[in-house]
Design a protein around this motif. Structure first.
Motif, PDB file in Angstrom:
ATOM      1  N   HIS A 126     -17.745   4.634  -2.847  1.00  0.00           N
ATOM      2  CA  HIS A 126     -17.176   4.350  -1.414  1.00  0.00           C
ATOM      3  C   HIS A 126     -16.140   3.411  -1.670  1.00  0.00           C
ATOM      4  O   HIS A 126     -16.216   2.332  -2.395  1.00  0.00           O
ATOM      5  CB  HIS A 126     -18.190   3.877  -0.631  1.00  0.00           C
ATOM      6  N   GLY A 127     -14.881   3.558  -0.990  1.00  0.00           N
ATOM      7  CA  GLY A 127     -13.717   2.795  -1.124  1.00  0.00           C
ATOM      8  C   GLY A 127     -14.138   1.183  -0.885  1.00  0.00           C
ATOM      9  O   GLY A 127     -13.764   0.017  -1.567  1.00  0.00           O
ATOM     10  N   PRO A 160       2.165   4.678  -0.910  1.00  0.00           N
ATOM     11  CA  PRO A 160       1.398   5.613  -1.784  1.00  0.00           C
ATOM     12  C   PRO A 160       1.795   5.665  -3.269  1.00  0.00           C
ATOM     13  O   PRO A 160       1.152   6.088  -4.255  1.00  0.00           O
ATOM     14  CB  PRO A 160       1.973   6.853  -1.126  1.00  0.00           C
ATOM     15  N   ASP A 202      -9.952   3.871  -2.586  1.00  0.00           N
ATOM     16  CA  ASP A 202     -10.698   4.711  -1.756  1.00  0.00           C
ATOM     17  C   ASP A 202     -10.662   6.162  -2.558  1.00  0.00           C
ATOM     18  O   ASP A 202     -11.814   6.756  -3.000  1.00  0.00           O
ATOM     19  CB  ASP A 202     -10.679   4.669  -0.575  1.00  0.00           C
ATOM     20  N   PHE A 220     -15.559   6.406   5.759  1.00  0.00           N
ATOM     21  CA  PHE A 220     -14.985   5.507   5.340  1.00  0.00           C
ATOM     22  C   PHE A 220     -14.143   4.740   6.363  1.00  0.00           C
ATOM     23  O   PHE A 220     -13.018   5.295   6.796  1.00  0.00           O
ATOM     24  CB  PHE A 220     -14.143   5.558   4.046  1.00  0.00           C
ATOM     25  N   VAL A 221     -14.381   3.862   7.104  1.00  0.00           N
ATOM     26  CA  VAL A 221     -13.667   3.288   8.229  1.00  0.00           C
ATOM     27  C   VAL A 221     -14.020   1.818   8.057  1.00  0.00           C
ATOM     28  O   VAL A 221     -14.715   1.124   8.058  1.00  0.00           O
ATOM     29  CB  VAL A 221     -14.371   3.741   9.682  1.00  0.00           C
ATOM     30  N   MET A 222     -12.544   1.200   7.880  1.00  0.00           N
ATOM     31  CA  MET A 222     -12.618  -0.145   7.675  1.00  0.00           C
ATOM     32  C   MET A 222     -11.311  -0.945   8.231  1.00  0.00           C
ATOM     33  O   MET A 222     -10.259  -0.362   8.210  1.00  0.00           O
ATOM     34  CB  MET A 222     -12.438  -0.155   6.066  1.00  0.00           C
ATOM     35  N   GLU A 223     -11.678  -1.796   8.720  1.00  0.00           N
ATOM     36  CA  GLU A 223     -10.508  -2.891   9.176  1.00  0.00           C
ATOM     37  C   GLU A 223      -9.557  -3.407   8.160  1.00  0.00           C
ATOM     38  O   GLU A 223     -10.185  -3.897   7.181  1.00  0.00           O
ATOM     39  CB  GLU A 223     -11.026  -4.046  10.242  1.00  0.00           C
ATOM     40  N   MET A 224      -8.267  -3.600   8.572  1.00  0.00           N
ATOM     41  CA  MET A 224      -7.223  -4.056   7.553  1.00  0.00           C
ATOM     42  C   MET A 224      -6.827  -5.402   8.154  1.00  0.00           C
ATOM     43  O   MET A 224      -6.191  -5.357   9.279  1.00  0.00           O
ATOM     44  CB  MET A 224      -6.173  -3.040   7.226  1.00  0.00           C
ATOM     45  N   ARG A 257      -6.825  -4.148   1.215  1.00  0.00           N
ATOM     46  CA  ARG A 257      -5.633  -3.295   0.964  1.00  0.00           C
ATOM     47  C   ARG A 257      -6.073  -2.384  -0.457  1.00  0.00           C
ATOM     48  O   ARG A 257      -5.787  -1.266  -0.500  1.00  0.00           O
ATOM     49  CB  ARG A 257      -4.362  -3.847   0.520  1.00  0.00           C
ATOM     50  N   ILE A 304       0.908  -1.265   0.037  1.00  0.00           N
ATOM     51  CA  ILE A 304       0.015  -0.127  -0.039  1.00  0.00           C
ATOM     52  C   ILE A 304       0.904   1.122   0.139  1.00  0.00           C
ATOM     53  O   ILE A 304       0.360   2.375   0.431  1.00  0.00           O
ATOM     54  CB  ILE A 304      -1.043   0.231   1.274  1.00  0.00           C
ATOM     55  N   HIS A 326     -13.594   7.674  -4.724  1.00  0.00           N
ATOM     56  CA  HIS A 326     -14.235   8.672  -4.015  1.00  0.00           C
ATOM     57  C   HIS A 326     -14.340   9.955  -5.225  1.00  0.00           C
ATOM     58  O   HIS A 326     -15.591  10.500  -5.194  1.00  0.00           O
ATOM     59  CB  HIS A 326     -13.440   9.195  -2.979  1.00  0.00           C
ATOM     60  N   PHE A 363      -8.301   0.122   0.135  1.00  0.00           N
ATOM     61  CA  PHE A 363      -7.509   1.225   0.887  1.00  0.00           C
ATOM     62  C   PHE A 363      -7.062   2.292  -0.308  1.00  0.00           C
ATOM     63  O   PHE A 363      -7.051   3.402  -0.232  1.00  0.00           O
ATOM     64  CB  PHE A 363      -6.511   0.712   1.944  1.00  0.00           C
TER      65      PHE A 363
END
Ligand SMILES: Nc1nc2c(ncn2[C@@H]2O[C@H](COP(=O)(O)OP(=O)(O)OP(=O)(O)O)[C@@H](O)[C@H]2O)c(=O)[nH]1
Ligand SMILES: [Mg+2]
Lengths: 713, 75
Positions: free
Chosen positions: A405-406, A301, A396, A501-505, A390, A299, A400, A393
């Protein structure tokens, strides 16, 4: 009179167990390991989105185990979480097994604390004990059982350890009377609870629940408890006590939200429990975990997205190159089978039905099994390794921009396999607008059943060395079209604010071969089964429609001509002419001719039009229909018949492009449309989808056809 | 007032207050992002559109808009 001689001596007890836990803790996998079920398992949150019941027998008990979607807390944040909450509140079960991840107890116990107020018999399955051991985490299950007054059993769904003990404990709890779990709050809150309890005691309030439980539920603003007490005469006096209690608690936590205050209470209780029962053996070094190290690459950048695209490209390359090898064999096999079977059938009509209908049609679909398998393996790896979240993520930010939504990525990727589970999995999106938007563009992600069409056409028009790239380009173009469609819909039909957007990895996991094997196998079998049943039936129908009615006049006149023909060449030409004329006046030919004016501007002849129409039933039928239609027109050639060659011979490149564009965009198959309608929540959405996809497909195909012509192809 | 989004990659902080609306707050809390929780920023997506943080043992992806709403203080 010996009716009741052979009655079953065992009257089995029936235990209904609900599996509850946070997402991705291994609930579904645990069920798979206690029974012979093959529930869908994946390494991301939101694999299970609907409840599923699994039945099995153990000793002299019947078990019904209910797999529920994972839920972080007892809220209705998303639809799937609502499914769980509603199921638990309806209380149609005997025992809760709360599955927790031993490597992350503190967070998992947050839900456990909430379950304690359900006043149901329950036990805790400390899952992933194998992983915990590897990470040097030791959980003292006995001590934990004692502290919480709830049985805790160490299990590993992956290694199948502790399963027997778990079931035995379930049986034991089922037979014994219910005990209240222990959950101790801070002094301030305990005091308020005590106030309420003593009030209830004073008035001898009648309830099945313990007073303490009622008091906690009242503080938590549990709707049901509220409603029950609201109609009781004691409410008048109780209400002010309750309000005061809530205020005290809120004050104590410096917040105006009682739920936040209680969450903090649970958290500190859980911290205490974890400190007591968990020993971390390895010294906690500040070293990065493996997951963090992999993440710093995947992930990244800068490199993150290129790596993802490269992996996708690789997958399609493999699909083509690796898939080509067994495809040749399958092709040869069906060619041989057609000849061999054909030779044994005397009747012309029946032979044509079997060889040109069934074998050509079903063979055309089965031909693509190797490609489908590779695609499914790719999706299974994405799902089971943890890479899925990932990519969500990474994308997203990009998504967006298009109003998505991601987390939409998860249903969208599922859509590359099959649209039906994809529509279901859109439930992980909290907001209805986001969810509907995602539902509308899922069909832009070409499903596995459309892969055969692409492979066929890519192979027919492009050199083998670049056909894989073409395939990749088709998929990417489809996905991009989907994003653009999303943008258009977001600006028009689904206007509105963006959802958080809140997500568990999850941590990366090496999927076991068995898991991937089962996932791929079951999907492949489904594809084959469909080919053998539904597709075979549709093919026979297509064959019938394309062979009848017979035109005797035409046949006799040609029979005469063929007899008179001098050279073999001329004979062949005449036979072909007869076949194609016969086809044109068949029922199917008439249907095709009827709709031809609609398709003509797109450069599609009636056979392609019919294939597209048949594809509305199922996308596999597109290929099998082409198989039948081109087999009929071609059946005199001596060489082994190949659909690929027939296509490249009969269809112009521009028409092929238009055809592919339509396949990419138009309405998903019948079964998927039904699921779409259900998930979207109304038949009107189906008509929207129909209009939206049809218009888009038509306009894009028109453009594609004419642009390709302009470019000189 | 320092916000989570202002944190550098690798920085460890403590949550001071959640300024989110009710639903989002519940969500954050159920992920363990609540007052006094320790939180570390692990990764930034391009242009800080999305960030990855670690709370306890859990890694969570958040959008910049959400990270705006989380007030933090130094450990
Ligand atoms: N090492 C190890 N991995 C496990 C164990 N149990 C489950 N897993 C893995 O954990 C992941 C999640 O498993 P699932 O069964 O899909 O989890 P779930 O709780 O049903 O998840 P949701 O349906 O999303 O709520 C998968 O990658 C499994 O392979 C275990 O005991 N040990
Ligand atoms: Mg599951």
């Amino acid at each position: 009179m010996n009716e009741h001689v052979k009655k079953c001596p065992i009257i089995a007890n029936h235990i209904k167990v609900a599996l509850v836990g946070q997402p991705n803790v291994g609930k579904s996998m645990l069920i798979n390991s206690v029974s012979n079920a093959h529930l869908h398992v994946g390494n991301f949150s939101g694999v299970t989105v609907d409840k599923t019941e699994v039945l099995f027998d153990y000793k002299h008990y019947h078990f019904t185990v209910v797999d529920l979607p994972g839920t972080y807390a007892f809220t209705d944040y998303t639809i799937e979480e609502r499914v769980t909450k509603e199921y638990l509140c309806a209380q149609d079960y005997d025992i809760i097994i709360n599955v927790v991840d031993s490597t992350n107890l503190e967070k998992n116990l947050q839900l456990t604390a909430e379950l304690f107020t359900m006043s149901k018999k329950m036990l805790i399955a400390l899952n992933m004990s194998d992983e915990a051991q590897k990470e040097g985490i030791e959980v003292n299950a006995e001590y934990m059982s004692e502290l919480l007054n709830v049985s805790c059993v160490k299990v590993s769904a992956a290694q199948k350890t502790g399963i027997e003990e778990l079931i035995n404990t379930v049986v034991k709890i089922y037979e014994e009377p219910k005990v209240d779990p222990k959950l101790i709050f801070s002094e301030a809150v305990e005091e308020e609870i005590q106030h309420i309890v003593s009030y209830l005691q004073k008035h001898k309030y009648e309830a099945t629940n313990s007073y303490r439980n009622i008091a906690i539920n009242l503080l938590k603003e549990n709707k049901k408890t509220y409603e029950t007490l609201h109609d009781d005469p004691i409410w008048i006096e109780l209400q002010p006590i309750l309000i005061e209690a809530s205020q005290h608690v809120e004050l104590h936590h410096d917040t105006d939200d009682i739920k936040e205050a209680l969450a903090e209470e649970y958290a500190s209780f859980n911290r205490g429990v974890v400190a007591e029962v968990v020993k971390v053996k390895k010294p906690i070094k500040e070293e990065k975990t493996l997951t963090e190290r992999i993440d710093s690459l995947l992930i990244h950048p800068l490199y993150g997205i290129p790596i993802f695209l490269f992996l996708m490209w690789g997958l399609f390359q493999l699909t083509f190159v690796l898939g080509a090898v067994p495809m040749d064999w399958i092709n040869l096999f069906f060619g041989w089978l057609g000849n061999a079977v054909g030779a044994t059938i005397g009747n012309d009509d029946i032979r044509s039905l079997v060889v040109d209908g069934l074998i050509a049609g079903v063979g055309a679909v089965i031909l693509f099994v190797p490609n489908i398998i590779i695609l499914f393996v790719g999706i299974a790896l994405l799902e089971t390794t943890g890479y899925m979240s990932r990519v969500a993520f990474l994308l997203d930010g990009f998504f967006h921009k298009f109003g998505l939504h991601g987390q939409s990525f998860i249903p969208l990727v599922t859509g590359f396999g099959c649209s039906i589970p994809a529509y279901m999995s859109a439930r992980i999106l909290k907001n209805d607008r986001d969810r509907l938007l995602t539902l509308f563009i899922i069909s832009f992600m070409s499903c596995g059943a459309r892969l055969p069409v692409y492979v066929l056409f890519a192979g027919a028009f492009f050199n083998e060395s670049i056909a894989g790239n073409v395939l990749f380009a088709i998929y990417i173009t489809g996905a991009m079209l989907g994003l653009i469609a999303a943008k258009v819909l977001k600006m028009t039909a689904f206007k509105g604010a963006d959802e958080p957007f809140v997500m568990e990895m999850p941590k990366y996991r090496l999927p076991s071969l068995k898991l991937v094997w089962h996932t791929v196998l079951s999907k492949t079998l489904m594809y084959l089964k469909k080919a053998g049943t539904f597709i075979a039936g549709a093919t026979v129908l297509i064959w019938f429609l394309s062979n009848y009615p017979h035109n005797l006049e035409l046949e006799t006149s040609y029979a005469h001509k063929i007899e008179q023909a001098q050279s073999k060449q001329e004979k062949n030409k005449l036979t072909n002419e007869l076949a194609s004329k016969g086809l044109q006046q068949s029922y199917l030919g008439r249907i095709g001719k009827f709709s031809e004016p609609v398709f003509e501007p797109l450069g599609l002849d009636w056979r392609m039009a019919v294939a597209l129409e048949a594809g509305l039933a199922a996308k596999e039928v597109v290929v099998s229909t082409l198989g039948v239609l081109y087999a009929l027109g071609d059946n005199v050639s001596e060489t082994t018949y190949s659909l690929k060659d027939a296509i490249s011979k009969n269809i112009s490149f521009a028409s092929a492009v238009a055809f592919i564009v339509i396949i990419m965009v138009y309405l998903p198959c019948f079964a998927a449309s039904v699921v779409f309608t259900r998930e979207a929540g109304g038949i009107k959405y189906f008509f929207y989808l129909l209009a939206f996809t049809t218009i888009t497909a038509y306009v894009l195909a028109y453009l594609a056809y004419h642009i390709t012509l302009l470019l000189g192809y | 007032m320092k916000k989570l989004i202002d944190c550098e990659k690798g920085e460890k902080v403590k949550v001071a207050k959640l300024h989110a609306n009710h639903d989002l707050k519940q969500r954050l809390i159920s992920f363990g992002i609540m007052k006094d929780a320790n939180i570390q920023v692990l990764e930034h997506a391009p242009r800080k559109k999305t960030i990855e943080v670690k709370v306890g043992k859990m890694r969570i992806a958040l959008r910049a808009e959400e990270a705006e709403l989380i007030e933090v203080k130094a450990l």
